[in-house]
Design an enzyme around this catalytic site. Structure first.
Site, PDB file in Angstrom:
ATOM      1  N   ASP A 279      -0.018   4.940   1.195  1.00  0.00           N
ATOM      2  CA  ASP A 279      -0.132   5.847   2.342  1.00  0.00           C
ATOM      3  C   ASP A 279      -0.223   5.066   3.649  1.00  0.00           C
ATOM      4  OD1 ASP A 279      -0.323   8.366   0.730  1.00  0.00           O
ATOM      5  OD2 ASP A 279      -2.044   7.269  -0.071  1.00  0.00           O
TER       6      ASP A 279
ATOM      7  N   ASP B 153       0.862  -1.174   0.000  1.00  0.00           N
ATOM      8  CA  ASP B 153       0.000   0.000   0.000  1.00  0.00           C
ATOM      9  C   ASP B 153       0.909   1.237   0.000  1.00  0.00           C
ATOM     10  OD1 ASP B 153      -2.340   1.608   0.416  1.00  0.00           O
ATOM     11  OD2 ASP B 153      -1.879   1.648   2.566  1.00  0.00           O
TER      12      ASP B 153
END
Ligand SMILES: [Mg+2]
Ligand SMILES: [Zn+2]
Length: 178
Positions: A15, A13
């Protein structure tokens, strides 16, 4: 014809994993401007080394990220592109981005598995032997949908989310990959 062995991948991922999360009211979010990136976010310590390490172990390193903020009008395309370009020093094999809004009902927005399934086809990946590294429940759910193992990077906002595995920091990530 010889069939090539399927590859294993570590999906990351963006953020809260590769970039430090900006936590507002107990919830993590992406930078909404260059200034926010520079003052509140930035590259997570150990991110580059973690990606290099998983590649050295023979995994593909693939970024899979929801980025609806341009569509929601909270960041300009130009500033978003600058923020995204800060990833260029990190040697991902591929990057998949969902730019849709929630009400677009696309197939790629996590926790739907669209981006992982696209990567599976493109790179001949064995999802059952792959990992999804994230920081929120959505990352755990997409791992489950795609049939890979979920790894949460510890954060105050995800302490009640259960996942297959957890890591205290990215520098310890490679210990979990087997
Ligand atoms: Mg995240
Ligand atoms: Zn999408």
């Amino acid at each position: 014809m010889k069939t090539e062995a399927k590859k294993r991948a570590v999906f990351f991922d963006r953020d809260g994993v590769i970039f430090k999360p900006i936590v507002m009211d107990g919830r993590p979010r992406a930078p909404h401007s260059i200034v926010e990136y520079k003052t509140l976010s930035g590259i997570m310590p150990g991110a580059k080394e973690a990606v290099e390490k998983v590649k050295a172990l023979g995994f593909l390193a693939i970024l899979v990220t929801n980025q609806p903020d341009i569509a929601y009008g909270v960041i300009s395309k130009k500033e978003w592109e600058w923020v995204q370009s800060q990833l260029s020093s990190i040697p991902f094999d591929d990057i998949f981005i969902c730019f849709h809004r929630r009400d677009d009902n696309c197939e790629c927005m996590k926790p739907k598995p669209g981006m992982l399934l696209e990567a599976e086809k493109k790179w001949n990946i064995n999802l059952a032997k792959s990992f999804m590294v994230g920081d929120t429940e959505s990352d755990v759910l997409v791992a489950k949908e795609a049939g890979c193992k979920s790894i949460l990077v510890d954060a105050p906002y995800n302490s009640s989310v259960s996942s297959d595995m957890r890591t205290h920091s990215l520098s310890e990530l490679s210990n979990l990959l087997s």
